[in-house]
Each structure stands twice: as C-alpha cells, then as structure tokens.
Design a protein around this motif. Structure first.
Motif, mmCIF file in Angstrom:
data_model
loop_
_atom_site.group_PDB
_atom_site.id
_atom_site.type_symbol
_atom_site.label_atom_id
_atom_site.label_comp_id
_atom_site.label_asym_id
_atom_site.label_seq_id
_atom_site.Cartn_x
_atom_site.Cartn_y
_atom_site.Cartn_z
ATOM 1 N N LYS A 1 -62.129 -41.203 32.465
ATOM 2 C CA LYS A 1 -63.077 -42.221 32.942
ATOM 3 C C LYS A 1 -63.193 -42.131 34.454
ATOM 4 C CE LYS A 1 -65.471 -46.041 33.474
ATOM 5 N NZ LYS A 1 -65.479 -46.051 34.946
ATOM 6 N N LEU A 2 -64.390 -41.777 34.930
ATOM 7 C CA LEU A 2 -64.662 -41.712 36.366
ATOM 8 C C LEU A 2 -65.298 -43.016 36.818
ATOM 9 C CD1 LEU A 2 -66.124 -38.091 36.525
ATOM 10 C CD2 LEU A 2 -63.902 -38.823 37.344
ATOM 11 N N THR A 3 -64.791 -43.573 37.898
ATOM 12 C CA THR A 3 -65.342 -44.833 38.401
ATOM 13 C C THR A 3 -66.546 -44.615 39.304
ATOM 14 O OG1 THR A 3 -63.733 -44.794 40.218
ATOM 15 C CG2 THR A 3 -63.123 -46.007 38.225
ATOM 16 N N THR B 1 -58.368 -41.617 34.951
ATOM 17 C CA THR B 1 -57.664 -42.195 33.807
ATOM 18 C C THR B 1 -58.123 -41.551 32.509
ATOM 19 O OG1 THR B 1 -57.474 -44.308 34.962
ATOM 20 C CG2 THR B 1 -57.174 -44.336 32.574
ATOM 21 N N SER B 2 -57.165 -41.171 31.665
ATOM 22 C CA SER B 2 -57.499 -40.529 30.394
ATOM 23 C C SER B 2 -58.039 -41.545 29.390
ATOM 24 C CB SER B 2 -56.263 -39.845 29.804
ATOM 25 O OG SER B 2 -55.847 -38.767 30.621
ATOM 26 N N LEU B 3 -59.113 -41.169 28.734
ATOM 27 C CA LEU B 3 -59.649 -41.962 27.630
ATOM 28 C C LEU B 3 -59.133 -41.435 26.299
ATOM 29 C CD1 LEU B 3 -63.357 -42.293 28.834
ATOM 30 C CD2 LEU B 3 -61.637 -44.096 28.813
ATOM 31 N N HIS B 4 -59.162 -40.098 26.152
ATOM 32 C CA HIS B 4 -58.661 -39.460 24.934
ATOM 33 C C HIS B 4 -58.053 -38.111 25.310
ATOM 34 C CE1 HIS B 4 -60.280 -42.271 21.963
ATOM 35 N NE2 HIS B 4 -61.357 -42.346 22.736
ATOM 36 N N THR B 5 -56.950 -37.769 24.689
ATOM 37 C CA THR B 5 -56.318 -36.470 24.877
ATOM 38 C C THR B 5 -56.112 -35.814 23.512
ATOM 39 O OG1 THR B 5 -54.085 -37.430 24.777
ATOM 40 C CG2 THR B 5 -55.123 -37.270 26.955
#
Length: 216
Positions: A102-104, A121-125
């Motif tokens: 997620k890029l702000t 921040t990771s959303l899915h890995t």
C-alpha cells in the motif's frame, strides 16, 4: 377518524421501513494508471513496460522491475460501506510468488518510487504467479479509508526478484461490493381518484385516496 388514524399508522410504518433500507451496489475497478520502474544493475532506474515485476537478464545486465497501480475511487459514494473486495489477477510464469503493498503517495525520483514499492506496508504476501482470485480484507479496509481522497495506490513486486527469470507481466481488477443508505423518500398522496362500484343494482363512483412511497 378511524380511517385517518389507520392511514397515519401505515405511513409511519412505511417510512420507517424505507429509511432503514440499504442499497447493494457493485463496481469493477481497473487501474487508471499502471507504472513499471526497472532498476538496471543496481544503479540506473527508468520507466519500462508493459507493467511487470521480477528480474530478467539481458546481455549480462540485470533488470529488476517493480510496478504500482493507481485506482480512481470517485465512482463510489463517500458514505458507502465496503462489504467485500475480490482481487482477480493475471500474469505469466509460475513457481514464484509476489506481494502487494500500500503506497500512501507518489513522490521523489524514479529510484525513490522504486524503493517505495518495496518498503511500503504489505497488503498481501505469498501470492503465486499465474491467474487467480481471492477475497481481500486489507484492500477492502484501504478502500473504505480512501473514499474521501478518491485514490488508492497499490504496489507490486516479486518475492523472487533476486532470481533471473522471475520477470512477469501483472495486471489485476478489484471487484468491489458495497452498500449505501437510501438517499430519500418521496411520498405522494392522491385524493383525485375515483372507484366505480355496484350495489343492489346501483352504480356509482366514490372518491378514494392513494398513498405512493418511492425510495431513491
């Protein structure tokens, strides 16, 4: 008077039902912008395409691609409640995994943006290469928090970007399900209607009232 009381009670019940309603909605969101930045031999950065992630080697030079995807959320009302988001993605290759971040915001030079995709921040890995879909609670929450700004930016990078041959195109669609409250209620009472009736051989017309309720 008894008829009037009954009419008022019916009106109260119907209005209460209308205002308690929510309306189910669905919209597929495709990226309005898809940007790929490649790092060459760890020092040079440049725009590339089509949208891709992972590493490739050409004439002894190593290229590592990361991408970000911009979604316009303006079609979803600010007062919507996001209930479910399904992510449908397609890409080449297999045997590798990737992650979404997620890029702000988007700022700085190409190197800064390339780094931001990996540091966000990771959303899915652990998402496998190929074609698949899944339900995403993190992206659902991010969309809910971005309805005022009307923009969501998702980054993507290979978890095997140190391995040559992990380079692949990547594209995806967000299927967004949400609800909105009933916006208004229109009430129309007509007393200019007549009904024809027959009783004991007599024919006559009597006035009646009609109550119409419409929710929008």
């Amino acid at each position: 008077m008894k008829k009037l009381n009954c009419l008022c009670l019916l009106l109260i019940l119907l209005v209460d039902v209308v205002f308690s309603q929510t309306i189910d909605k669905y919209i597929p969101l495709t990226p309005t912008s898809k940007i790929t930045i490649e790092q060459k031999d760890g020092t040079d950065y440049f725009y590339s395409g089509p949208w891709r992630i992972g590493k490739r080697t050409i004439e002894n030079s190593n290229y590592v691609a990361r991408s970000y995807y911009v979604f316009n959320l303006s079609a979803i009302p600010d007062n919507a409640t996001i209930t479910r988001v399904e992510v449908n993605y397609s890409m080449d290759g297999s045997s590798y995994t990737f992650k979404l971040t997620k890029l702000t915001s988007l700022s700085g030079d190409l190197q800064a943006r390339w780094n931001a995709v990996g540091n966000a921040t990771s959303l899915h890995t652990g998402l496998t290469y190929g074609n698949s879909d899944f339900i995403s609670t993190p992206i659902k929450n991010e969309i809910a928090g971005a309805l005022i700004s009307d923009q969501l930016i998702i980054g993507a990078l290979s978890e095997a970007e140190g391995t040559s041959g992990s380079n692949s195109t990547l594209d995806f669609v967000l299927h967004v399900y949400y609800t909105i409250p009933a916006q208004s209620v229109n009430i129309t009472v007509r007393n200019d209607l007549w009904v024809r009736w027959r009783e004991r051989g007599r024919r006559d017309f009597s006035p009646v009232s009609c109550l119409q309720i419409q929710s929008t």
